[in-house]
Design a protein around this motif. Sequence first.
Motif, PDB file in Angstrom:
ATOM      1  N   ASP A  39       8.032  -3.250   1.630  1.00  0.00           N
ATOM      2  CA  ASP A  39       7.100  -2.885   0.550  1.00  0.00           C
ATOM      3  C   ASP A  39       7.166  -3.883  -0.604  1.00  0.00           C
ATOM      4  O   ASP A  39       7.855  -4.907  -0.525  1.00  0.00           O
ATOM      5  CB  ASP A  39       7.359  -1.446   0.064  1.00  0.00           C
ATOM      6  N   THR A  41       8.645  -3.754  -3.405  1.00  0.00           N
ATOM      7  CA  THR A  41       9.977  -3.986  -3.972  1.00  0.00           C
ATOM      8  C   THR A  41      10.703  -5.085  -3.190  1.00  0.00           C
ATOM      9  O   THR A  41      11.354  -5.958  -3.775  1.00  0.00           O
ATOM     10  CB  THR A  41      10.795  -2.681  -3.972  1.00  0.00           C
ATOM     11  N   TYR A  50      14.524  -9.336  -8.902  1.00  0.00           N
ATOM     12  CA  TYR A  50      15.134  -8.020  -8.750  1.00  0.00           C
ATOM     13  C   TYR A  50      16.181  -8.106  -7.649  1.00  0.00           C
ATOM     14  O   TYR A  50      16.225  -9.079  -6.920  1.00  0.00           O
ATOM     15  CB  TYR A  50      14.006  -7.058  -8.340  1.00  0.00           C
ATOM     16  N   HIS A  64      14.859  -0.811   2.654  1.00  0.00           N
ATOM     17  CA  HIS A  64      15.221   0.531   2.199  1.00  0.00           C
ATOM     18  C   HIS A  64      14.332   1.613   2.814  1.00  0.00           C
ATOM     19  O   HIS A  64      14.581   2.785   2.649  1.00  0.00           O
ATOM     20  CB  HIS A  64      15.179   0.612   0.663  1.00  0.00           C
ATOM     21  N   VAL A  89      17.398   6.506  -0.404  1.00  0.00           N
ATOM     22  CA  VAL A  89      17.684   5.148  -0.871  1.00  0.00           C
ATOM     23  C   VAL A  89      18.846   5.103  -1.866  1.00  0.00           C
ATOM     24  O   VAL A  89      19.720   4.251  -1.792  1.00  0.00           O
ATOM     25  CB  VAL A  89      16.424   4.554  -1.543  1.00  0.00           C
ATOM     26  N   ARG A  90      18.843   6.051  -2.804  1.00  0.00           N
ATOM     27  CA  ARG A  90      19.750   5.935  -3.953  1.00  0.00           C
ATOM     28  C   ARG A  90      21.057   6.689  -3.738  1.00  0.00           C
ATOM     29  O   ARG A  90      21.063   7.776  -3.149  1.00  0.00           O
ATOM     30  CB  ARG A  90      19.052   6.473  -5.209  1.00  0.00           C
ATOM     31  N   GLU A 113      21.340   1.377  -4.762  1.00  0.00           N
ATOM     32  CA  GLU A 113      20.196   1.624  -3.875  1.00  0.00           C
ATOM     33  C   GLU A 113      20.306   0.734  -2.645  1.00  0.00           C
ATOM     34  O   GLU A 113      20.438  -0.486  -2.775  1.00  0.00           O
ATOM     35  CB  GLU A 113      18.870   1.341  -4.595  1.00  0.00           C
ATOM     36  N   ILE A 116      18.449  -2.701  -2.158  1.00  0.00           N
ATOM     37  CA  ILE A 116      17.873  -3.077  -3.449  1.00  0.00           C
ATOM     38  C   ILE A 116      18.981  -3.457  -4.432  1.00  0.00           C
ATOM     39  O   ILE A 116      18.980  -4.545  -5.000  1.00  0.00           O
ATOM     40  CB  ILE A 116      17.011  -1.925  -4.022  1.00  0.00           C
ATOM     41  N   GLU A 149      10.149   7.411   3.503  1.00  0.00           N
ATOM     42  CA  GLU A 149      10.657   6.961   2.190  1.00  0.00           C
ATOM     43  C   GLU A 149       9.507   6.783   1.189  1.00  0.00           C
ATOM     44  O   GLU A 149       9.537   7.378   0.111  1.00  0.00           O
ATOM     45  CB  GLU A 149      11.519   5.702   2.337  1.00  0.00           C
ATOM     46  N   VAL A 153       8.544   9.117  -2.453  1.00  0.00           N
ATOM     47  CA  VAL A 153       8.271   8.641  -3.815  1.00  0.00           C
ATOM     48  C   VAL A 153       6.999   9.321  -4.356  1.00  0.00           C
ATOM     49  O   VAL A 153       6.961   9.778  -5.506  1.00  0.00           O
ATOM     50  CB  VAL A 153       8.139   7.093  -3.818  1.00  0.00           C
ATOM     51  N   VAL A 294      10.438   7.691 -10.678  1.00  0.00           N
ATOM     52  CA  VAL A 294      10.993   6.659  -9.796  1.00  0.00           C
ATOM     53  C   VAL A 294      11.840   7.312  -8.709  1.00  0.00           C
ATOM     54  O   VAL A 294      12.415   8.380  -8.926  1.00  0.00           O
ATOM     55  CB  VAL A 294      11.847   5.631 -10.587  1.00  0.00           C
ATOM     56  N   ASN A 295      11.841   6.643  -7.531  1.00  0.00           N
ATOM     57  CA  ASN A 295      12.741   7.068  -6.479  1.00  0.00           C
ATOM     58  C   ASN A 295      12.457   8.522  -6.067  1.00  0.00           C
ATOM     59  O   ASN A 295      11.400   9.062  -6.389  1.00  0.00           O
ATOM     60  CB  ASN A 295      14.188   6.857  -6.984  1.00  0.00           C
TER      61      ASN A 295
HETATM   62  C1  BGC Z   1      11.862   2.458  -3.830  1.00  0.00           C
HETATM   63  C2  BGC Z   1      12.616   3.417  -4.715  1.00  0.00           C
HETATM   64  C3  BGC Z   1      13.457   2.659  -5.714  1.00  0.00           C
HETATM   65  C4  BGC Z   1      12.569   1.700  -6.491  1.00  0.00           C
HETATM   66  C5  BGC Z   1      13.296   0.922  -7.556  1.00  0.00           C
HETATM   67  C6  BGC Z   1      11.092   1.474  -4.660  1.00  0.00           C
HETATM   68  O1  BGC Z   1      10.472   0.548  -3.816  1.00  0.00           O
HETATM   69  O2  BGC Z   1      10.977   3.150  -2.992  1.00  0.00           O
HETATM   70  O3  BGC Z   1      13.400   4.249  -3.947  1.00  0.00           O
HETATM   71  O4  BGC Z   1      14.106   3.536  -6.577  1.00  0.00           O
HETATM   72  O5  BGC Z   1      11.941   0.823  -5.588  1.00  0.00           O
HETATM   73  O6  BGC Z   1      14.371   0.168  -7.105  1.00  0.00           O
END
Ligand code: BGC
Length: 365
Positions: A39, A41, A50, A64, A89-90, A113, A116, A149, A153, A294-295
């Motif tokens: 995705d 992210t 990031y 993730h 994820v977290r 995460e 991430i 996932e 969100v 978020v998340n």
């Molecule tokens: C994820 C979330 C995550 C966020 C920030 C998103 O792409 O789906 O789970 O908290 O990124 O890191």
Amino acid sequence: MKAVIVKPGEKDSVHLEDVPRPTLSSSNALLKIKRVGIDGTDIEINSGSYGECPTGSDYLILGHECLAVVEDIEGSSSIQKGDLVVPTVRRPDDCPNCMNGEPDMCLKGEYKEHGIRGLHGFASEFGVTDPNFLIKIPQDLENIGVLLEPVSVAEKGIYHTFKIQERLKWTPRKALVLGSGPLGLLTTFLLRLKGLEVSTVARGARGSLKSQLVERAGAEYVSTAEKPLNTLGKFDIIMEVTGVSSVAVDAQQLLNANGVMCFLGVYPPNTLSLDVGKAYTDLVLGNRTYFGSVNANKRDFEIGVSDIRQIEKNFPAVLRDMITKTVPLSEYKAAFYPDKGDIKILLDLSAGEKETKVTPLEDSI
Ligand code: BGC
Ligand code: ZN
């Protein structure tokens, strides 16, 4: 084992590398990864802005959004060897919200995460995670379970929207979704399940695969090239998924009295000239609410599992059809440098399945 890794902070560092296979422990279940979704992210992490390596590692395995099979697990829990699962994820720190099962509402910001921040992700043959954060996926959802996932969100944003509105008598009728990427589409499907009249707005022309998917869910697809935002009327719910602050500011004007606007994007720096006095007065005089989300936590994933099944039933194959490419790990670049019409691209890690499945794309998205 082969893994898709990055050096966080370095632009375009994504590549395939041989890394040590993780091992089972008392705190971690071993997962055999089946599919991983890529995705925005992941793409942002690859742009260098990031991402954080796990302690003791100088790289980060991405991924993730994951569907996996439990290869091995210690002790007895509700999760067993052979189960099809999606990991959340977290992972929590020790703040009150994290300790209360709400790491998505973390106060301290020391959460981790997978894929991430501070924990490896799952874009590799095997992965490990705390089994307390695994969500069981019924076998019949195997093909689309990897979407859980991003679904979670959207679920969280919608759950909180309705929770906030328990403050008054509220019967929302019209919803606006800003953005028609994977998260915008999933948000559209979920709001349609709630029986709302949904308009999903994006820049692309009508007729694209995205617009067809929106329409197959009984929502209206609006191209801002044809109908500017300020002609769309008022909405009780606005879900902002574009991450474009100018779009968000314009859309704020479209919120009905008592309405809620949920921000799900991440907004690059942007200094706009804006009548803040008018914006605050509108907020007050209409009892309006703007909030960020978020998340997601286990509750949102669990609601997501049953909603995925409901989406399948009410709007057949929209979830399958938003997956525009499934590629083997060796072709991970297809996911990081997508074609114009791509919506969701998956990495397929199942052994033996080396073929690339490409669904024909519409040209104008
Ligand atoms: C994820 C979330 C995550 C966020 C920030 C998103 O792409 O789906 O789970 O908290 O990124 O890191
Ligand atoms: Zn916390």
